[in-house]
Design an enzyme around this catalytic site. Structure first.
Site, mmCIF file in Angstrom:
data_model
loop_
_atom_site.group_PDB
_atom_site.id
_atom_site.type_symbol
_atom_site.label_atom_id
_atom_site.label_comp_id
_atom_site.label_asym_id
_atom_site.label_seq_id
_atom_site.Cartn_x
_atom_site.Cartn_y
_atom_site.Cartn_z
ATOM 1 N N LYS A 1 0.840 -1.209 0.000
ATOM 2 C CA LYS A 1 0.000 0.000 0.000
ATOM 3 C C LYS A 1 0.873 1.257 0.000
ATOM 4 C CE LYS A 1 -3.874 -2.406 2.121
ATOM 5 N NZ LYS A 1 -4.668 -2.765 3.313
ATOM 6 N N ASP B 1 -10.834 3.205 3.839
ATOM 7 C CA ASP B 1 -11.157 1.777 3.733
ATOM 8 C C ASP B 1 -12.667 1.577 3.547
ATOM 9 O OD1 ASP B 1 -9.288 -0.292 3.716
ATOM 10 O OD2 ASP B 1 -8.892 -0.157 5.869
ATOM 11 N N GLN C 1 -4.641 -1.425 9.495
ATOM 12 C CA GLN C 1 -4.622 -2.763 8.907
ATOM 13 C C GLN C 1 -5.246 -3.772 9.873
ATOM 14 O OE1 GLN C 1 -3.699 -3.338 5.773
ATOM 15 N NE2 GLN C 1 -4.037 -5.530 5.892
HETATM 16 N N1 GUN Z 1 -6.950 -6.706 6.049
HETATM 17 C C1 GUN Z 1 -7.240 -7.443 4.947
HETATM 18 N N2 GUN Z 1 -7.781 -6.654 3.999
HETATM 19 C C2 GUN Z 1 -7.829 -5.411 4.503
HETATM 20 C C3 GUN Z 1 -8.265 -4.163 3.982
HETATM 21 O O1 GUN Z 1 -8.748 -4.032 2.852
HETATM 22 N N3 GUN Z 1 -8.119 -3.095 4.810
HETATM 23 C C4 GUN Z 1 -7.614 -3.214 6.057
HETATM 24 N N4 GUN Z 1 -7.534 -2.121 6.802
HETATM 25 N N5 GUN Z 1 -7.199 -4.347 6.566
HETATM 26 C C5 GUN Z 1 -7.302 -5.436 5.785
#
Ligand code: GUN
Length: 284
Positions: free
Chosen positions: A53, A120, A97
């Site tokens: 990311k 998100d 996350q």
């Molecule tokens: N863990 C797995 N997929 C995601 C996501 O799209 N966003 C976040 N914040 N955590 C995750």
């Protein structure tokens, strides 16, 4: 018929180039879009995700900060950190996350993020906005799936039956709402749905988001249907695979997303889009 692939890497490149151009315009006007990525603990998969990311942000000309905390970080400490990021004008998007360590309540943490920075799309306010058709941030994975449908000309789905397999808060449920907003007739199934094939065989679009191999096989698909595979699994040889029996279904469907190289890259792409949009709104 062998299905055409919907190439998530190619579509991502195109969308990320658009983000990069918009980010450059915003920077020239005095605002650098900024994303804060918060990781607590040392989950190996999460470490890879957050690295990807942050790298994607750099490549697109977005500013990003990666905040890594020890697994012993308390919930109160994390909430205090989010409060600071909420008030930081250089940060337009906040991503915590998941999963968080078990002593921290995920829901409480997500609700602490300002909805204006919820890139998100996990906040209850974002989910509510999607439900009632108001502007808000859409969860990145189903948003990316909608962009993949758009890329093959499926914009208005009036008269089409879309079946979503999976009902998670971050994929299945928001996916169903986005398909409804595009005027599809929507059925939401899950791995325990009795006679799943009865529903999928009628579908013009199938989105599989269960997290289990071979949830969708060739005999369950109507000839010419469009198949979107959100799954990320390993086969017996340890190779990455989706929820769909790709080799079989590609001989029946008109379009199919591969794994890897399908939905996966689109998730990060839509995170960039949401972050840019957050910055554009803040600057407006
Ligand atoms: N863990 C797995 N997929 C995601 C996501 O799209 N966003 C976040 N914040 N955590 C995750």
């Amino acid at each position: 018929m062998t299905a055409q692939l919907i190439d998530g890497n190619a579509l991502s490149r195109q969308l990320r180039a658009e983000v990069k151009a918009r980010a450059a315009r915003l920077r020239a006007a005095g605002t650098t879009p900024g994303l804060a990525v918060v990781l607590v603990g040392d989950n190996p998969a999460s470490q890879v995700y957050v690295r990807n990311k942050v790298k994607a942000c750099e490549d697109a000309g977005l500013h990003s900060v990666l905040e890594k905390y020890d697994a012993a970080l308390t919930e109160a400490e994390l909430l205090a950190r989010i409060d600071t990021l909420n008030r930081d004008p250089a940060i337009h998007g906040i991503l915590v996350q998941l999963p968080l360590p078990p002593h921290i309540d995920d829901h409480k943490v997500i609700e602490a993020i300002s909805p204006a920075k919820d890139v998100d799309g996990f906040h209850v306010a974002s989910a509510g906005a999607l439900l009632v058709g108001q502007p808000g941030f859409k969860p990145c994975t189903p948003y990316g799936c909608m962009k993949m449908l758009e890329s093959i000309g499926m914009v208005d789905l009036r008269g089409k039956h879309a079946v979503v397999i999976g009902r998670s808060n971050i994929v299945g449920k928001p996916m169903a709402l986005m398909l409804l907003a595009a005027n599809a007739t929507v059925t939401v199934c899950h791995s325990g749905t009795a006679d799943l094939a009865h529903f999928t065989r009628d579908a013009d679009v199938v989105v599989a988001a269960v997290g289990k191999r071979n949830v969708l096989t060739a005999g369950m698909v109507k000839p010419g249907a469009v198949v979107i595979d959100v799954g990320m699994n390993r086969d017996d040889g340890g190779k990455l695979c989706g929820d769909v029996d790709f080799a079989g279904v590609r001989e029946v469907a008109s379009h199919i997303t591969p794994v890897p190289g399908g939905v996966g890259p689109m998730t990060i792409t839509m995170l960039l889009v949401n972050t840019l949009e957050a910055a554009e709104r803040a600057a407006a």
